[in-house]
Design a protein around this motif. Structure first.
Motif, mmCIF file in Angstrom:
data_model
loop_
_atom_site.group_PDB
_atom_site.id
_atom_site.type_symbol
_atom_site.label_atom_id
_atom_site.label_comp_id
_atom_site.label_asym_id
_atom_site.label_seq_id
_atom_site.Cartn_x
_atom_site.Cartn_y
_atom_site.Cartn_z
ATOM 1 N N THR A 1 0.838 -1.195 0.000
ATOM 2 C CA THR A 1 0.000 0.000 0.000
ATOM 3 C C THR A 1 0.872 1.244 0.000
ATOM 4 O O THR A 1 1.966 1.239 0.559
ATOM 5 N N THR B 1 -7.441 -1.821 -4.363
ATOM 6 C CA THR B 1 -8.466 -0.958 -3.774
ATOM 7 C C THR B 1 -7.928 0.473 -3.797
ATOM 8 O O THR B 1 -6.712 0.699 -3.765
ATOM 9 N N LEU B 2 -8.835 1.423 -3.857
ATOM 10 C CA LEU B 2 -8.464 2.835 -3.985
ATOM 11 C C LEU B 2 -9.222 3.666 -2.954
ATOM 12 O O LEU B 2 -10.450 3.745 -3.001
ATOM 13 N N ALA B 3 -8.508 4.262 -2.018
ATOM 14 C CA ALA B 3 -9.127 5.191 -1.069
ATOM 15 C C ALA B 3 -8.814 6.603 -1.547
ATOM 16 O O ALA B 3 -7.655 7.006 -1.621
ATOM 17 N N LEU C 1 -9.808 -3.074 -10.354
ATOM 18 C CA LEU C 1 -10.150 -2.307 -9.149
ATOM 19 C C LEU C 1 -11.350 -2.985 -8.486
ATOM 20 O O LEU C 1 -12.404 -3.112 -9.099
ATOM 21 N N GLY D 1 -12.799 0.244 -2.511
ATOM 22 C CA GLY D 1 -12.126 1.450 -2.075
ATOM 23 C C GLY D 1 -12.982 2.251 -1.132
ATOM 24 O O GLY D 1 -13.896 1.727 -0.494
ATOM 25 N N ASP D 2 -12.684 3.540 -1.061
ATOM 26 C CA ASP D 2 -13.434 4.443 -0.206
ATOM 27 C C ASP D 2 -13.337 5.831 -0.821
ATOM 28 O O ASP D 2 -12.338 6.155 -1.487
ATOM 29 N N THR D 3 -14.372 6.632 -0.637
ATOM 30 C CA THR D 3 -14.389 7.975 -1.204
ATOM 31 C C THR D 3 -14.855 8.937 -0.120
ATOM 32 O O THR D 3 -15.972 8.808 0.366
ATOM 33 N N MET E 1 -4.608 10.069 -2.194
ATOM 34 C CA MET E 1 -5.102 8.757 -2.622
ATOM 35 C C MET E 1 -4.201 7.663 -2.082
ATOM 36 O O MET E 1 -2.990 7.782 -2.092
ATOM 37 N N VAL F 1 -3.623 3.551 -2.439
ATOM 38 C CA VAL F 1 -3.932 2.321 -3.164
ATOM 39 C C VAL F 1 -3.365 1.137 -2.396
ATOM 40 O O VAL F 1 -2.253 1.208 -1.870
#
Ligand code: ADP
Ligand code: MG
Length: 341
Positions: A62, A103-105, A134, A137-139, A146, A148
């Motif tokens: 990460t 995953t993408l936060a 993908l 994740g979280d937004t 960001m 990852v």
């Protein structure tokens, strides 16, 4: 995380519903939801699900990119999307792992849909190039950043760690380390490049050496990706392998740096103490030289032999070529490794 959710500050306006900002959920649906291919469950549920084979090890890494620390606020979003994934891919490449799921936060100061669309396009361009997916994740709202997390696979026992080096191994580096640091310095108006294209491309759209990493399984003894300057990353490799190194200053691949219009001394500094390169630094036995030459041709990626591992743990000696003291280049305010001359 309801408090930070973008949807709290967006939603529908009673006066003019047409002007409603997209909610967190709209953004996820529009820009970050692609159909699951290899995962059993991707974006849309409470967690992603995927399977790995029994004879495979999962490699997990990460990394966060934060505005102002790792990139300028006005970096083109498409480049940023690409780079967000690329810097993480480089860590998997350095293990010899095959990237599979991400995953993408994403933390956004405000909803700028055009920005999000371009960012997502860059992210998925990179994901497609490296054949990965993908899955979640979280937004949230906050200062632009960001994170990852990447999941990759490597056949049992075949990961290439930093610790596997042997005395007498050759040391190799892929590609063109130092170019990205020159790109950054030119953006900061600290250097005037005659030809800035290759340097800016290296800075904005790094090409993580995933195929090279996979191909080096069974060949390389120890490996690391060069992200903080070759000298510092070589020191990490030495430390984990409990070895020293002899660095051949005359063998450093300076030509592509000098081609941008800088002098040899700055080129050397950028290569040794720059950052953001995402090349591979690895050790391999001298018997592997022919195999590596052939592999470099197949991959269309240069491998340069820059020295060797020595028994004397913790010391990096400079051989052949000018004995320059390695002053920190301070491209991004890092505590750079400094070597005696
Ligand atoms: P929860 O509240 O259960 O965490 P979220 O509303 O945060 O659910 O997310 C809904 C779904 O969207 C989940 O599958 C999550 O993994 C996914 N998701 C949220 N943000 C992103 C993003 N930026 N990229 C990819 N998937 C995302
Ligand atoms: Mg969530």
């Amino acid at each position: 995380m309801q408090h930070d959710a973008l949807s709290l500050t967006s939603g529908f306006s009673a006066h003019d519903p047409c002007y409603a900002m997209p909610s967190e959920f709209d953004l996820i649906r529009r820009y970050f939801t692609h159909p699951a291919r290899s995962a059993d469950m991707a974006v849309g549920d409470d967690a992603a699900l995927f399977r790995t084979a029994p004879d495979v090890q999962l490699a997990v890494t990460t990394d966060t990119l934060a505005a102002g620390t790792h990139f300028f606020h006005d970096t083109p979003p498409h480049d940023l999307g690409w780079k967000t994934l690329a810097v993480n891919l480089s860590d998997l490449a350095a293990m010899g792992a095959t990237p599979r799921w991400a995953t993408l936060a994403l933390t956004l100061p405000a909803v700028d849909e055009g920005w999000v669309a371009a960012f997502a396009k860059g992210f998925f361009d990179c994901a497609g190039r490296y054949g990965m997916e993908l899955v979640g994740g979280d937004t949230t709202r906050g200062p632009l950043a960001m994170t990852v997390t990447l999941f990759g696979e490597v056949p049992m026992g075949q990961a290439i760690t930093r610790a596997g080096g042997l005395p007498g191994d050759d040391l190799w580096v892929s590609g063109w380390p130092g170019l990205a640091a020159l790109g950054l310095m030119s953006l900061q108006n600290r250097v005037k490049l005659v030809d800035a294209d290759s340097a800016l491309a290296a800075l904005h759209r790094p090409m993580p050496r995933v195929e090279a990493g996979e191909a080096l399984r069974g060949i390389a003894h120890a490996m690391i990706d060069v992200s903080d300057g070759l000298a510092g990353d070589l020191a990490h490799l030495c430390e984990r392998s409990k070895l020293g190194a002899l660095l051949d200053m005359g063998a450093l691949p300076l030509a592509p740096l000098i081609a941008t219009g800088v002098d040899e001394s700055l080129a050397r500094q950028a290569l040794l103490a720059g950052g953001d390169d995402y090349e591979l630094l690895f050790s391999a036995p001298p018997q592997a030289r022919d195999v590596l030459a052939a592999l470099a041709r197949t991959l269309d990626l240069p491998f340069t032999r820059i020295g060797q591992f020595t028994e004397k743990a913790g010391t990096i000696l400079l051989a052949d070529g000018p004995k320059v003291p390695l002053r920190p280049l301070d491209v991004r305010g890092y505590d750079h490794f400094a070597l005696p001359g």
